[in-house]
Enzyme design. Structure first.
Site, PDB file in Angstrom:
ATOM      1  N   GLU A  63     -53.619 -44.741  33.416  1.00 57.70           N
ATOM      2  CA  GLU A  63     -54.333 -45.059  34.605  1.00 57.70           C
ATOM      3  C   GLU A  63     -55.753 -45.427  34.474  1.00 57.70           C
ATOM      4  O   GLU A  63     -56.262 -46.490  35.231  1.00 57.70           O
ATOM      5  CB  GLU A  63     -54.151 -43.906  35.739  1.00 57.70           C
ATOM      6  CG  GLU A  63     -52.764 -43.328  35.953  1.00 57.70           C
ATOM      7  CD  GLU A  63     -52.355 -42.293  34.895  1.00 57.70           C
ATOM      8  OE1 GLU A  63     -52.624 -42.266  33.789  1.00 57.70           O
ATOM      9  OE2 GLU A  63     -51.700 -41.319  35.431  1.00 57.70           O
TER      10      GLU A  63
ATOM     11  N   THR B 152     -33.186 -37.163  -0.793  1.00 54.91           N
ATOM     12  CA  THR B 152     -33.759 -38.592  -0.755  1.00 54.91           C
ATOM     13  C   THR B 152     -34.957 -38.638  -1.246  1.00 54.91           C
ATOM     14  O   THR B 152     -35.404 -39.834  -1.804  1.00 54.91           O
ATOM     15  CB  THR B 152     -33.751 -38.938   0.768  1.00 54.91           C
ATOM     16  OG1 THR B 152     -32.311 -38.591   1.421  1.00 54.91           O
ATOM     17  CG2 THR B 152     -34.314 -40.276   0.986  1.00 54.91           C
TER      18      THR B 152
ATOM     19  N   LEU C 230     -42.175 -44.537   3.262  1.00 59.16           N
ATOM     20  CA  LEU C 230     -41.829 -44.194   4.534  1.00 59.16           C
ATOM     21  C   LEU C 230     -42.914 -44.833   5.308  1.00 59.16           C
ATOM     22  O   LEU C 230     -43.537 -44.291   6.538  1.00 59.16           O
ATOM     23  CB  LEU C 230     -41.758 -42.586   4.985  1.00 59.16           C
ATOM     24  CG  LEU C 230     -40.404 -41.824   4.419  1.00 59.16           C
ATOM     25  CD1 LEU C 230     -40.416 -40.576   4.760  1.00 59.16           C
ATOM     26  CD2 LEU C 230     -39.321 -42.494   4.386  1.00 59.16           C
TER      27      LEU C 230
END
Lengths: 332, 332
Positions: free
Chosen positions: B61, B206, B214
């Site tokens: 805002e 992983t 990443l």
């Protein structure tokens, strides 16, 4: 004279009609035919609709002409396959029928690859002063008569592999429980799809585990249950025919459209032999996690080899499930 | 006065703006704001656009009002979340800012569940003679600020599980090779999605197998690479933070949107704990057959328990691949 857009619309309708004979019309192709007559006020009316009937006779054209009667005179006929020209004890030559009925114009999607016709039907019509156009929506028509086309080109039926899978590609829990992955709408669609095939095949493991009936459990289609085939080295039980290897499908009589329903090893054996033309996946919005995979070892050595083989050609909602259709991309 | 359809269009635009702060705005919600002014000729113009900036300030805002300047007087403001009312050393109260700017009407999607505001912002505005409407497209706004909403309601971040899978749900060959399942368009989309998250998590397997960076490898978004988290019982390498169990995500500071990228066991652990709110599947049109499944054992005992949990909310083409988005169905 209909506009090119009108021609496409009528041909699309003829192709849709041809689908009604799929799984029924062997040993003949599942042809569709529409006869459209201009009325004096300039409008146009469909005066005949036909598709090749069970066992192959009557042919689509013969059926449409019989419906049209003398309104066929001066009309345009839309046929998904070139009208036959070869003499047969089973019925009249459609090219001759059309000429005698006085049609003014014949629009053909696909030239008949059968050497007994192969352009002669069109030539016969042209020789009698009939306007003939060939090739409109040929690809779509070939798709609708895929089994016939593959019989002519590769000498074997069209093969659809059907799987009911989860988001993560599972067809059952670890213990084999598969009731139910998909919901009633998807299952009803799969039963309807059975009716569009001449034969259904499963492997020995599926037969032993599930004892599937492989029938069409839809009201009004009970008599459309296809022939049952077993891929197995052992003898097939009563009511089943056996093949020992995927390549043997080429020798199957009166099977143009074959549906392979599982399990994972049978799916893999057909994929390994590159004998799957279409995948129909009924996919439920569920995750199974550890469970049985839908497709076993297809002998893929590198990911690069997996690409460029499949193209999604249709997807639709069936209740909360979705049907995904993939077709094998084959260079022409 | 804008019609109800106009109101929806402007609010939809404000919700779209709010997406720009997703993954950036913590510890504040990613709010969007649009200020629309009627011109003397009866037309309407957008005079201010804002979204919560990096680190939470300025608020949407404040940014929109600063852009609008004195054109905010008599205008309508569309805000995705009730303007804040609580005093903070970090910036002004948006409800007060709006009142002082002289906006005539404030349309709010979602009431602020934060007890420090929770209706007081709207009351403040109403008390100053400003027309306030609350609830328009509240569900859509809640979806766009899902992390903030879940923090308030369940006390934990919003969790997206991302997988790049084949038609048959595989994420790699048996030997672990996963380059590439999906194509460049899907991979670019997945990188953009990283930028919309505060943190990315993978499991120890992983990390060891793929050593994933990443990061966001998209021009202009390099600085949007999120924090890296490891789910493991062992220590995390430098540059990574570790959690020992999925439930520990609740304690993560400044993580409202968490992306879980694999592998199968990590995906299963989060699903088992019912800590996945959204699935993003990048699905390639390939069949892998025997290979690594994307999701491990989620402890499913019966198929019936798997149903009714996921709903497909979006699907789109990304080159030859498709992104399928599923959201967890939770009863209110």
């Amino acid at each position: 004279m209909p506009s090119p857009a009108d021609d496409r619309r009528y041909m699309a309708a003829a192709i849709a009609l041809s689908g009604r004979g799929r799984g029924l019309s062997t040993p003949n192709p599942n042809v569709g035919c529409l006869i459209v007559k201009a009325s004096p006020d300039g409008g146009r009316h469909i005066v005949g609709r036909g598709w090749t009937q069970k066992g192959g006779r009557p042919h689509a054209e013969a059926q449409a002409l019989e419906q049209a009667m003398d309104r066929a005179r001066g009309a345009t006929a839309y046929v998904t396959l070139e009208p036959c020209f070869h003499l047969s004890p089973r019925g009249p030559r459609c090219a001759d029928l059309m000429a005698r009925a006085g049609v003014a114009r014949v629009v053909i999607a696909l030239r008949d690859p059968d050497p007994r016709t192969d352009g002669q039907g069109a030539a016969w019509l042209r020789d009698r002063g009939i306007a003939v156009e060939m090739g409109l929506m040929a690809q779509e028509a070939a798709g609708a008569m895929a089994g016939f086309v593959l019989r002519q080109t590769l000498g074997r039926p069209h093969v659809t592999l059907k799987l009911g899978v989860s988001i993560d590609g599972r067809i059952a829990l670890k213990d084999g429980a598969s009731r139910w992955i998909t919901g009633p709408d998807a299952r009803a669609h799969a039963h309807m799809e059975r009716a569009r095939h001449d034969a259904i095949l499963v492997g020995g493991g599926t037969l032993r585990a599930d004892a599937p009936r492989l029938d069409v459990r839809l009201r009004g289609l009970e008599d459309r249950s296809p022939r049952r085939l077993l891929l197995s080295r052992k003898d097939a039980p009563k009511g089943w025919d056996r093949i020992g290897a995927p390549e043997e499908i080429a020798a199957l009589q009166r099977v143009d459209h074959l549906l392979v329903e599982g399990g994972a090893e049978t799916a893999a054996v057909f994929l390994r032999a590159d004998l799957v033309d279409r995948l129909m996946l009924y996919r439920a919005p569920i995750i199974v996690g550890a469970g049985l995979a839908g497709i076993g070892d297809i002998g893929l050595a590198e990911l690069a080899q997996a690409h460029g083989r499949w193209r999604m050609t249709d997807v639709r909602a069936l209740g909360v499930d979705r049907l995904e259709v993939y077709e094998r991309v084959r260079s022409a």
